[in-house]
Design an enzyme around this catalytic site. Structure first.
Site, PDB file in Angstrom:
ATOM      1  N   HIS A   9       1.710  -4.111  -3.090  1.00 14.55           N
ATOM      2  CA  HIS A   9       2.575  -3.166  -2.385  1.00 14.55           C
ATOM      3  C   HIS A   9       3.324  -3.835  -1.229  1.00 14.55           C
ATOM      4  CE1 HIS A   9      -0.052  -3.002   1.163  1.00 14.55           C
ATOM      5  NE2 HIS A   9      -1.064  -2.981   0.306  1.00 14.55           N
ATOM      6  N   GLY A  10       4.450  -3.246  -0.847  1.00 11.80           N
ATOM      7  CA  GLY A  10       5.203  -3.742   0.292  1.00 11.80           C
ATOM      8  C   GLY A  10       4.424  -3.587   1.590  1.00 11.80           C
ATOM      9  N   GLN A  11       4.927  -4.187   2.645  1.00  7.82           N
ATOM     10  CA  GLN A  11       4.250  -4.139   3.946  1.00  7.82           C
ATOM     11  C   GLN A  11       3.927  -2.693   4.326  1.00  7.82           C
ATOM     12  OE1 GLN A  11       6.395  -4.346   7.775  1.00  7.82           O
ATOM     13  NE2 GLN A  11       5.309  -6.276   8.146  1.00  7.82           N
ATOM     14  N   SER A  12       2.680  -2.464   4.748  1.00  4.05           N
ATOM     15  CA  SER A  12       2.264  -1.128   5.163  1.00  4.05           C
ATOM     16  C   SER A  12       2.245  -1.022   6.685  1.00  4.05           C
ATOM     17  CB  SER A  12       0.874  -0.802   4.604  1.00  4.05           C
ATOM     18  OG  SER A  12      -0.136  -1.493   5.335  1.00  4.05           O
ATOM     19  N   GLY A  22      -7.927  -1.265   3.870  1.00  2.00           N
ATOM     20  CA  GLY A  22      -8.831  -0.896   2.783  1.00  2.00           C
ATOM     21  C   GLY A  22      -8.427   0.381   2.080  1.00  2.00           C
ATOM     22  N   ARG A  60       0.723   3.630  -0.503  1.00  2.00           N
ATOM     23  CA  ARG A  60       1.556   2.433  -0.364  1.00  2.00           C
ATOM     24  C   ARG A  60       1.811   1.749  -1.696  1.00  2.00           C
ATOM     25  NH1 ARG A  60      -3.546   1.731   1.855  1.00  2.00           N
ATOM     26  NH2 ARG A  60      -4.713  -0.200   1.426  1.00  2.00           N
ATOM     27  N   GLU A  87      -7.475  -0.789  -3.103  1.00  2.00           N
ATOM     28  CA  GLU A  87      -7.772  -1.965  -2.296  1.00  2.00           C
ATOM     29  C   GLU A  87      -9.280  -2.089  -2.069  1.00  2.00           C
ATOM     30  OE1 GLU A  87      -7.593  -4.828  -1.394  1.00  2.00           O
ATOM     31  OE2 GLU A  87      -6.017  -4.975   0.119  1.00  2.00           O
ATOM     32  N   HIS A  89     -12.633  -1.967  -0.107  1.00  2.00           N
ATOM     33  CA  HIS A  89     -13.087  -1.072   0.956  1.00  2.00           C
ATOM     34  C   HIS A  89     -13.658  -1.918   2.096  1.00  2.00           C
ATOM     35  CE1 HIS A  89     -15.018   2.091   3.155  1.00  2.00           C
ATOM     36  NE2 HIS A  89     -14.748   3.009   2.249  1.00  2.00           N
ATOM     37  N   HIS A 182      -2.952  -3.838  -4.878  1.00  2.47           N
ATOM     38  CA  HIS A 182      -3.273  -4.312  -3.537  1.00  2.47           C
ATOM     39  C   HIS A 182      -3.710  -5.773  -3.550  1.00  2.47           C
ATOM     40  CE1 HIS A 182      -3.263  -0.049  -2.272  1.00  2.47           C
ATOM     41  NE2 HIS A 182      -3.660   0.124  -3.514  1.00  2.47           N
TER      42      HIS A 182
END
Length: 240
Positions: A9-12, A22, A60, A87, A89, A182
């Protein structure tokens, strides 16, 4: 020969804030949206006929997929969402600032929690107000399958059976697939695909919003692999 594309995913928002994310559900930043759009443009230029897309249950990754598919004129593409692509945890580290956590627990200890293959961070209490597993999207799942903290090894133990049972059969049937997920769930998958050792996988980095195009033979062994944005590419594991 089937094609498998992996997109982190792109920057969160919490990537930007340097916080352990996580399973917490945070959205993309403006830069993250731009990365997802760029990923879609790069994939559109490849002119690949995708059959199915997969993503996690986290916003995301889902929004990265949506934004990319829009650029590909493929918003209609069948999409499967599953928590097993979530992602890693981060347990009791969830929500903490990484720099402040290192100052509190020591750089060496935090490095072990972040980068070791099989040592998880401290567990999160089920009743913790920050516990993302109490979210409605996981209400249909038995509590015992929901993690309280995961190492990369434990993340792979969650991702791999899903890949083998749900994704691999489609690849074997000749489908081209796109996975938006992720950093750690995709690292685990890369460990399996590229047969990366336990000690080397911890050094593999996956850039945000940069599609990794993998061509697979009839046994689902990688034949070739390349990031589509060469300027933001990271070193890939050796194909063996």
């Amino acid at each position: 020969m089937a094609v498998l594309v992996l997109v982190r995913h792109g920057q969160s928002e919490w990537n930007l804030a340097n916080r352990f994310t996580g399973w917490m559900d945070v959205d993309l930043t403006e830069q993250g949206e731009a990365e997802a759009i760029s990923a879609g443009q790069l994939l559109h230029a490849e002119d690949i006929l995708f059959d199915t897309a997969f993503t996690s249950l986290q916003t995301r990754a889902i929004r990265t997929l949506w934004l990319a598919l829009a650029q590909m004129n493929c918003t209609w593409l069948p999409t499967i969402k599953d928590y097993r692509l979530n992602e890693r945890h981060y347990g009791g580290l969830t929500g903490l600032n990484k720099k402040e956590t290192a100052e509190k627990h020591g750089t060496d200890q935090v490095h072990i929690w972040r980068r070791s293959y099989d040592i998880p961070p401290p567990e999160m209490n089920w009743d913790d107000p920050l516990n993302p597993c109490r979210d409605r999207r996981y209400a249909h799942l038995p509590r015992e399958v929901l993690p309280t903290a995961e190492s990369l090894k434990m993340t792979l133990e969650r991702v791999l059976p899903y890949y083998l049972n749900q994704i691999a059969p489609k690849l074997l049937a000749g489908e081209n697939l796109l996975i938006s997920a992720h950093g750690n769930s995709l690292r685990g998958l890369m460990k399996h695909l590229f047969r990366v050792s336990d000690d080397k996988i911890v050094h593999v980095e996956i850039p945000t919003g940069n599609p990794l195009l993998i061509e697979l033979d009839e046994n689902l062994k990688p034949v070739s692999a390349r990031y589509l944005d060469e300027k933001r590419a990271r070193e890939l594991p050796e194909i063996r």
